[in-house]
Design an enzyme around this catalytic site. Structure first.
Site, PDB file in Angstrom:
ATOM      1  N   LYS A  86      53.641 -37.446  12.351  1.00 12.10           N
ATOM      2  CA  LYS A  86      53.895 -38.897  12.336  1.00 12.10           C
ATOM      3  C   LYS A  86      52.667 -39.558  12.963  1.00 12.10           C
ATOM      4  CE  LYS A  86      55.089 -42.336  14.213  1.00 12.10           C
ATOM      5  NZ  LYS A  86      54.170 -43.495  14.309  1.00 12.10           N
ATOM      6  N   GLU A 126      49.642 -35.408  25.892  1.00  9.25           N
ATOM      7  CA  GLU A 126      48.312 -35.867  26.304  1.00  9.25           C
ATOM      8  C   GLU A 126      48.398 -37.376  26.422  1.00  9.25           C
ATOM      9  OE1 GLU A 126      46.056 -32.331  23.949  1.00  9.25           O
ATOM     10  OE2 GLU A 126      45.280 -34.372  23.751  1.00  9.25           O
ATOM     11  N   CYS A 184      40.947 -41.813  25.889  1.00 10.32           N
ATOM     12  CA  CYS A 184      41.741 -41.398  27.047  1.00 10.32           C
ATOM     13  C   CYS A 184      40.870 -40.845  28.159  1.00 10.32           C
ATOM     14  CB  CYS A 184      42.752 -40.345  26.609  1.00 10.32           C
ATOM     15  SG  CYS A 184      41.987 -38.959  25.780  1.00 10.32           S
ATOM     16  N   GLU A 209      45.423 -48.596  33.139  1.00 11.86           N
ATOM     17  CA  GLU A 209      44.579 -48.227  32.000  1.00 11.86           C
ATOM     18  C   GLU A 209      44.406 -49.442  31.086  1.00 11.86           C
ATOM     19  OE1 GLU A 209      46.202 -45.691  28.834  1.00 11.86           O
ATOM     20  OE2 GLU A 209      44.368 -44.488  28.937  1.00 11.86           O
TER      21      GLU A 209
HETATM   22  P1  NAD Z   1      51.527 -45.085  21.879  1.00 10.43           P
HETATM   23  O1  NAD Z   1      52.183 -44.254  22.909  1.00 10.43           O
HETATM   24  O2  NAD Z   1      51.901 -46.515  21.765  1.00 10.43           O
HETATM   25  O3  NAD Z   1      51.737 -44.472  20.420  1.00 10.43           O
HETATM   26  C1  NAD Z   1      51.370 -43.144  20.111  1.00 10.43           C
HETATM   27  C2  NAD Z   1      52.258 -42.634  19.004  1.00 10.43           C
HETATM   28  O4  NAD Z   1      53.589 -42.557  19.474  1.00 10.43           O
HETATM   29  C3  NAD Z   1      52.293 -43.522  17.763  1.00 10.43           C
HETATM   30  O5  NAD Z   1      52.299 -42.694  16.608  1.00 10.43           O
HETATM   31  C4  NAD Z   1      53.613 -44.251  17.912  1.00 10.43           C
HETATM   32  O6  NAD Z   1      54.169 -44.676  16.690  1.00 10.43           O
HETATM   33  C5  NAD Z   1      54.466 -43.176  18.546  1.00 10.43           C
HETATM   34  N1  NAD Z   1      55.639 -43.659  19.283  1.00 10.43           N
HETATM   35  C6  NAD Z   1      55.800 -44.828  19.925  1.00 10.43           C
HETATM   36  N2  NAD Z   1      57.032 -44.903  20.460  1.00 10.43           N
HETATM   37  C7  NAD Z   1      57.680 -43.752  20.169  1.00 10.43           C
HETATM   38  C8  NAD Z   1      58.960 -43.216  20.434  1.00 10.43           C
HETATM   39  N3  NAD Z   1      59.874 -43.895  21.139  1.00 10.43           N
HETATM   40  N4  NAD Z   1      59.267 -41.993  19.976  1.00 10.43           N
HETATM   41  C9  NAD Z   1      58.372 -41.280  19.272  1.00 10.43           C
HETATM   42  N5  NAD Z   1      57.148 -41.731  18.960  1.00 10.43           N
HETATM   43  C10 NAD Z   1      56.783 -42.954  19.417  1.00 10.43           C
HETATM   44  O7  NAD Z   1      49.961 -44.916  22.157  1.00 10.43           O
HETATM   45  P2  NAD Z   1      48.756 -45.657  21.411  1.00 10.43           P
HETATM   46  O8  NAD Z   1      48.698 -47.051  21.900  1.00 10.43           O
HETATM   47  O9  NAD Z   1      48.829 -45.373  19.954  1.00 10.43           O
HETATM   48  O10 NAD Z   1      47.517 -44.813  21.981  1.00 10.43           O
HETATM   49  C11 NAD Z   1      46.829 -45.116  23.152  1.00 10.43           C
HETATM   50  C12 NAD Z   1      47.270 -44.238  24.316  1.00 10.43           C
HETATM   51  O11 NAD Z   1      47.067 -42.864  24.001  1.00 10.43           O
HETATM   52  C13 NAD Z   1      46.467 -44.476  25.580  1.00 10.43           C
HETATM   53  O12 NAD Z   1      47.318 -44.524  26.692  1.00 10.43           O
HETATM   54  C14 NAD Z   1      45.566 -43.257  25.659  1.00 10.43           C
HETATM   55  O13 NAD Z   1      45.094 -42.940  26.943  1.00 10.43           O
HETATM   56  C15 NAD Z   1      46.429 -42.198  25.093  1.00 10.43           C
HETATM   57  N6  NAD Z   1      45.638 -41.060  24.621  1.00 10.43           N
HETATM   58  C16 NAD Z   1      45.618 -39.906  25.370  1.00 10.43           C
HETATM   59  C17 NAD Z   1      44.822 -38.827  24.974  1.00 10.43           C
HETATM   60  C18 NAD Z   1      44.761 -37.570  25.796  1.00 10.43           C
HETATM   61  O14 NAD Z   1      44.238 -36.589  25.310  1.00 10.43           O
HETATM   62  N7  NAD Z   1      45.264 -37.547  27.022  1.00 10.43           N
HETATM   63  C19 NAD Z   1      44.074 -38.916  23.807  1.00 10.43           C
HETATM   64  C20 NAD Z   1      44.111 -40.108  23.069  1.00 10.43           C
HETATM   65  C21 NAD Z   1      44.907 -41.163  23.488  1.00 10.43           C
END
Ligand code: NAD
Length: 501
Positions: free
Chosen positions: A189, A264, A298, A395
């Site tokens: 997804k 992550e 991230c 962040e």
């Molecule tokens: P997000 O958490 O809003 O969304 C990530 C994914 O989760 C999307 O596909 C979204 O549709 C899905 N999602 C949202 N709510 C959900 C739920 N209730 N159940 C299941 N899936 C759900 O994050 P974002 O805004 O897309 O990405 C940015 C974040 O990701 C930042 O906090 C960043 O630090 C983090 N990130 C971490 C790493 C790492 O390796 N630690 C790498 C890249 C990004």
């Protein structure tokens, strides 16, 4: 024709089929359109790219069932055979790397100079795990006087992979490649804000000969398709990359079905600069690690911790460089920063400018929107911040750096560890003993000393505290996607306890 004009023309060709047909889910090797759809727009000019299937619980159920049905044959296939298919996927990624990079830039606003490399890095992720596939099941023999214990690993089953919008192509390969190498089947997804390259990647996998049902793609919203995936009984584990608070929700959603989770999450990573560091190299690395990839990264070094006796000089040079960063069209190879992913995220980043000013930090560079079309923001630098300010703790996930001064090593460590996150840390000093001591005490999953972030796939990747659970890379990935089994063989007629004798 300029390189930008050439890229725009090529992109237009690649997007034609998406404009005409939209993006469907790919379930059991077939296009499946959801009952409803949503629009994906480019952050460059807010123009419509195409319609995307808005997957619901029914689509997730179909995909999970397909992944379950495909699992026994895929898990039973020899590692050598899986290796061949994964290498073929890598070959096809390389062939289509330019198309992938162009689509990724248009969909996410990331600069071409970085996405061209990220596409190829995606191929490397497949090659690396392809080569590990034949040995993924290997175990150990652990003898005692009475038993020979033999361990082996087997794939856990169908897994759900949920990815974010920042460098979505590369991150998806990083998760999906080890899952397939381990023998798991997948329901992916992708983030609703960046669906293009996830579709290209799933198509490539099928072209490479991956059997139907092994890799299923369902687009849609997190609270709908994402949630249904985390709750599905046939899905044995969820690998998630995204925000910390989403990770927390996923843990709750997966509780009823006892999901194994790999997270992550976010970061507020320090780059700690001592007065004996090579300041020219430090400056290059500090700037690269927060302003590349639009700061939507991230592992970005979003907190500069600078020793006070060199702070004035360092911040003056830093400000000049930040003001010189080229913000522009992401398809222009000269561009260093493109637009932020979408309006809500843009508003969040710009709000932090007001928060920083109100809390009393000094806005040394940037802070303004650029133009009135697309989500372009000036690279921003706050100096003279204090550790408890919101811009020092939260962040921002944009081209936004907070500089905090420290007196000595003890204070630097206290500030560095005083956040809820613990993903990466960067330490700059020429004192080896201090570098070792500081790294040992720094609360982070990954630390680089006198270096920017250079990822080596055999090393563990992941965070501590609110930055994650679990590690990626080499066997660490397999530990998540596989189950361990121990079989104990008696070596003779050892003495048993006899009840009721
Ligand atoms: P997000 O958490 O809003 O969304 C990530 C994914 O989760 C999307 O596909 C979204 O549709 C899905 N999602 C949202 N709510 C959900 C739920 N209730 N159940 C299941 N899936 C759900 O994050 P974002 O805004 O897309 O990405 C940015 C974040 O990701 C930042 O906090 C960043 O630090 C983090 N990130 C971490 C790493 C790492 O390796 N630690 C790498 C890249 C990004």
């Amino acid at each position: 024709m300029s390189k930008l004009a050439e890229h725009i023309k090529k992109l237009d060709g690649h997007l034609k089929r998406f404009r005409e047909g939209g993006i469907a889910n790919l379930i059991d090797g077939k296009d499946v359109r959801s009952a409803s759809s949503f629009e994906t727009r480019s952050p460059v000019d807010e123009s419509l790219i195409c319609d995307v299937s808005k997957g619901n619980a029914g689509d997730i159920d179909l995909a999970a069932k397909a992944a379950k049905a495909a699992f026994p044959a895929w898990a039973a296939m020899s590692g050598e055979a899986r290796k061949k298919i994964l290498h073929k996927i890598a070959d096809l990624i390389v062939e289509r790397a330019e198309e992938i990079a162009l689509c990724e830039c248009w969909d996410t606003g990331q600069a071409y100079r970085f996405m061209a490399k990220a596409a190829l890095r995606g191929a490397e992720n497949f090659r690396y795990f392809a080569d590990l596939a034949p040995s993924a099941r290997d175990g150990q023999s652990l003898p005692t006087a009475q038993h020979m214990n033999v361990t082996s690993r087997s794939p856990i089953g169908p897994v759900g992979i949920i990815t974010p919008w920042n460098t979505p192509f590369m991150l998806s390969t990083w998760k999906i490649a080890p899952a397939l190498a381990a023998g798991c089947t997948v329901v992916h997804k992708p983030a609703e804000f960046s669906p293009l390259t996830a579709r290209i990647l799933a198509e490539i996998a099928h072209q490479a000969g991956l059997p139907a049902g092994v890799w299923n793609l369902v687009n849609g919203m997190g609270e709908d398709a994402g949630k249904a995936l985390t709750e599905h009984r046939d899905i044995k584990a969820i690998a998630f990359v995204g925000e910390s608070r989403t990770g927390s929700m996923i843990m709750k959603q997966g509780a009823d079905t006892l999901k194994r989770v790999h997270f992550e999450l976010g970061g507020k990573n320090p780059v700690v600069v001592f007065d004996d560091a090579d300041l020219d190299r430090t400056l290059d690395a500090a700037i690269f690690m927060i302003y590349s990839l639009n700061g939507e990264r991230c592992t970005s070094s979003s907190r500069l911790l600078i020793q006070e006796n060199i702070a004035d000089e360092f911040e003056t040079k830093l400000t000049a460089r930040v003001n010189n960063i080229k913000v522009g069209h992401p398809l222009d190879p000269a561009t260093e920063i493109g637009p932020l992913i979408h309006k809500v995220h843009f508003d969040k980043v710009v709000d932090y400018v007001e928060i920083g000013k109100k809390d009393g930090a000094k806005l040394a560079a940037g802070g303004e929107r650029i133009g009135d079309q697309g989500w372009f923001v000036q690279p921003t630098l706050f100096t003279h911040a204090t550790p408890k300010m919101r811009i020092s703790q939260e962040e921002v996930f944009g081209p936004f750096l907070t500089s905090i001064r420290f007196k000595d090593e003890e204070e630097a460590l206290a500030i560095a560890n005083d956040v809820e996150y613990g993903l990466t840390g960067y330490v700059w000093t020429n004192d080896l003993t201090r570098a070792l001591r500081f790294s040992n005490a720094l609360e982070a999953g990954m630390i680089w000393v006198n270096s920017e972030n250079v990822r080596h796939l055999p090393t563990p990747f992941g965070g501590v505290k609110n930055s994650g659970i679990g590690r990626d890379g080499a066997d660490w990935s397999f530990e998540f996607y596989m189950e361990q089994k121990n079989v104990a063989f008696a070596l003779g007629q050892h003495k048993m306890q006899r009840l009721g004798a």
